[in-house]
Design a protein around this motif. Structure first.
Motif, PDB file in Angstrom:
ATOM      1  N   ARG A 299       0.843  -1.196   0.000  1.00 54.47           N
ATOM      2  CA  ARG A 299       0.000   0.000   0.000  1.00 54.47           C
ATOM      3  C   ARG A 299       0.881   1.251   0.000  1.00 54.47           C
ATOM      4  O   ARG A 299       1.027   1.930   1.025  1.00 54.47           O
ATOM      5  N   PRO A 300       1.495   1.564  -1.119  1.00 54.11           N
ATOM      6  CA  PRO A 300       2.439   2.684  -1.159  1.00 54.11           C
ATOM      7  C   PRO A 300       1.818   4.056  -0.943  1.00 54.11           C
ATOM      8  O   PRO A 300       2.538   5.049  -0.815  1.00 54.11           O
ATOM      9  N   GLY A 301       0.493   4.135  -0.873  1.00 53.35           N
ATOM     10  CA  GLY A 301      -0.137   5.425  -0.626  1.00 53.35           C
ATOM     11  C   GLY A 301       0.304   6.058   0.681  1.00 53.35           C
ATOM     12  O   GLY A 301       0.283   7.289   0.832  1.00 53.35           O
ATOM     13  N   SER A 302       0.738   5.227   1.643  1.00 55.20           N
ATOM     14  CA  SER A 302       1.199   5.752   2.933  1.00 55.20           C
ATOM     15  C   SER A 302       2.543   6.451   2.829  1.00 55.20           C
ATOM     16  O   SER A 302       3.007   7.048   3.808  1.00 55.20           O
ATOM     17  N   LEU A 303       3.185   6.396   1.660  1.00 53.06           N
ATOM     18  CA  LEU A 303       4.495   7.003   1.470  1.00 53.06           C
ATOM     19  C   LEU A 303       4.413   8.457   1.019  1.00 53.06           C
ATOM     20  O   LEU A 303       5.437   9.071   0.724  1.00 53.06           O
ATOM     21  N   ARG A 304       3.221   9.025   0.991  1.00 59.50           N
ATOM     22  CA  ARG A 304       3.088  10.391   0.470  1.00 59.50           C
ATOM     23  C   ARG A 304       3.893  11.400   1.285  1.00 59.50           C
ATOM     24  O   ARG A 304       4.419  12.368   0.741  1.00 59.50           O
TER      25      ARG A 304
ATOM     26  N   GLY B 271       6.413   9.210  -3.725  1.00 55.43           N
ATOM     27  CA  GLY B 271       6.146   8.098  -2.825  1.00 55.43           C
ATOM     28  C   GLY B 271       5.420   6.971  -3.521  1.00 55.43           C
ATOM     29  O   GLY B 271       4.193   7.001  -3.645  1.00 55.43           O
ATOM     30  N   ASP B 272       6.154   5.973  -3.981  1.00 47.35           N
ATOM     31  CA  ASP B 272       5.538   4.845  -4.670  1.00 47.35           C
ATOM     32  C   ASP B 272       6.281   3.562  -4.312  1.00 47.35           C
ATOM     33  O   ASP B 272       7.214   3.562  -3.497  1.00 47.35           O
ATOM     34  N   ARG B 273       5.870   2.453  -4.898  1.00 47.93           N
ATOM     35  CA  ARG B 273       6.475   1.151  -4.605  1.00 47.93           C
ATOM     36  C   ARG B 273       7.962   1.168  -4.914  1.00 47.93           C
ATOM     37  O   ARG B 273       8.774   0.581  -4.185  1.00 47.93           O
ATOM     38  N   GLU B 274       8.358   1.857  -5.969  1.00 52.60           N
ATOM     39  CA  GLU B 274       9.768   1.906  -6.343  1.00 52.60           C
ATOM     40  C   GLU B 274      10.610   2.579  -5.255  1.00 52.60           C
ATOM     41  O   GLU B 274      11.750   2.197  -5.015  1.00 52.60           O
TER      42      GLU B 274
ATOM     43  N   ASP C 258      16.570  11.453  -1.652  1.00 52.88           N
ATOM     44  CA  ASP C 258      15.546  10.672  -2.354  1.00 52.88           C
ATOM     45  C   ASP C 258      14.408  10.299  -1.400  1.00 52.88           C
ATOM     46  O   ASP C 258      13.231  10.396  -1.764  1.00 52.88           O
ATOM     47  N   TRP C 259      14.756   9.852  -0.194  1.00 55.12           N
ATOM     48  CA  TRP C 259      13.710   9.455   0.742  1.00 55.12           C
ATOM     49  C   TRP C 259      12.800  10.629   1.081  1.00 55.12           C
ATOM     50  O   TRP C 259      11.586  10.478   1.191  1.00 55.12           O
TER      51      TRP C 259
END
Length: 217
Positions: free
Chosen positions: A92-97, A183-186, A177-178
Motif C-alpha cells: 500500500r504505497p499510498g502511505s508514502l506520500r 512516494g511509490d512502490r519503487e 531521495d527518501w
C-alpha cells in the motif's frame, strides 16, 4: 519492532544527511543534551513527547519536533502506530506520500525468551537516520503536530538472533531521495536496497541495565 531509541549528544555527524548543516546538527545536540539519560518513547495519553525529525520543507531540509505514533481524533491511535512494516508499504504505497528521517544513535530491543535488552547502532557510535512515514494529527486540546511512524524491515542474519526486525536505515546518499522523491512502490524498494548497504555496520550490544523496559505507555 522498535521499542525505543536514543540520541546521544556525543554523536559524529557523518552518517545522517549531506544536506544537514551545522546549525541543524547543533540543534540536535542541544535537544539530546536537554534529554540526557532519557530514551525516546511512544507518547501516552498523559504525556507529550516531541522528538526531532528531519523533513523536506519546500525543497529545504529542516528539523521539526514530531509526535511518535499517530494521533487520531485527538488521542493516540488504538492500533499500533509507532512502527510501520516495509512490507505493508510495498503493498500500500499510498502511505508514502509524506516522509521524514528520524535521527538517532541507537535503538533498543528485548531479546526473548531471555528478556535481555540490547542496544543497536552503527559501529563507531555515529549519528544515523531511520526512515519514517508521517501524517498530521491533533491532541485532545486541538493542537496539531506532525506524527511519525518508523519503517521496519526484516533484520539481517547476524542480528535476527537478537530481534527479527530493525528500522530501515537511510544512508547519506539516499537521504534526499527518501525525503523528496515520489512516494511509490519503487521508492520503498530502493530504500530497502540502500539500507542493506549499512547492514554489516550494525551491531547489537547487551545492556547490563534495564534500558527501555519502562519506555512503553
Amino acid at each position: 519492532m522498535c521499542a525505543s531509541y536514543g540520541l546521544d549528544p556525543r554523536f559524529t555527524d557523518a552518517e545522517l544527511i549531506s544536506a544537514v548543516d551545522e546549525e541543524i546538527l547543533d540543534g540536535l545536540r542541544a535537544w539530546a543534551r536537554e534529554n540526557a539519560g532519557e530514551t525516546l518513547r511512544p507518547t501516552g495519553k498523559n504525556l507529550r513527547n516531541l522528538n526531532p525529525v528531519i523533513i523536506d520543507a519546500d525543497g529545504e531540509t529542516a528539523v521539526e519536533p514530531a509526535w511518535w505514533g499517530f494521533l487520531i481524533d485527538g488521542a493516540p491511535s488504538r492500533f499500533p502506530s509507532i512502527n510501520t512494516r516495509s512490507e505493508r508499504l510495498q503493498e500500500r504505497p499510498g502511505s508514502l506520500r509524506s516522509r521524514a528521517i528520524v535521527p538517532a544513535t541507537g535503538w533498543y530491543e528485548m531479546k526473548k525468551p531471555e528478556r535481555v535488552w540490547h542496544e543497536f547502532g552503527l559501529d563507531g557510535g555515529g549519528l544515523f537516520g531511520m526512515a519514517a512515514v508521517t501524517q498530521r494529527g491533533r491532541t485532545a486540546d486541538g493542537e496539531w503536530f506532525t506524527c511519525y511512524s518508523i519503517v521496519m524491515r526484516p533484520a539481517p542474519a547476524h542480528l535476527a538472533g537478537v530481534h527479527d526486525r530493525m528500522p530501515v536505515l537511510i544512508p547519506t546518499p539516499f537521504a534526499r531521495d527518501w525525503l523528496r522523491a515520489q512516494g511509490d512502490r519503487e521508492l520503498i524498494d530502493a530504500a530497502l536496497l540502500a539500507a542493506a548497504s549499512l547492514d554489516e555496520r550494525v551491531i547489537a550490544v547487551p545492556r547490563a541495565d534495564d534500558k527501555g523496559t519502562d519506555r512503553l505507555f
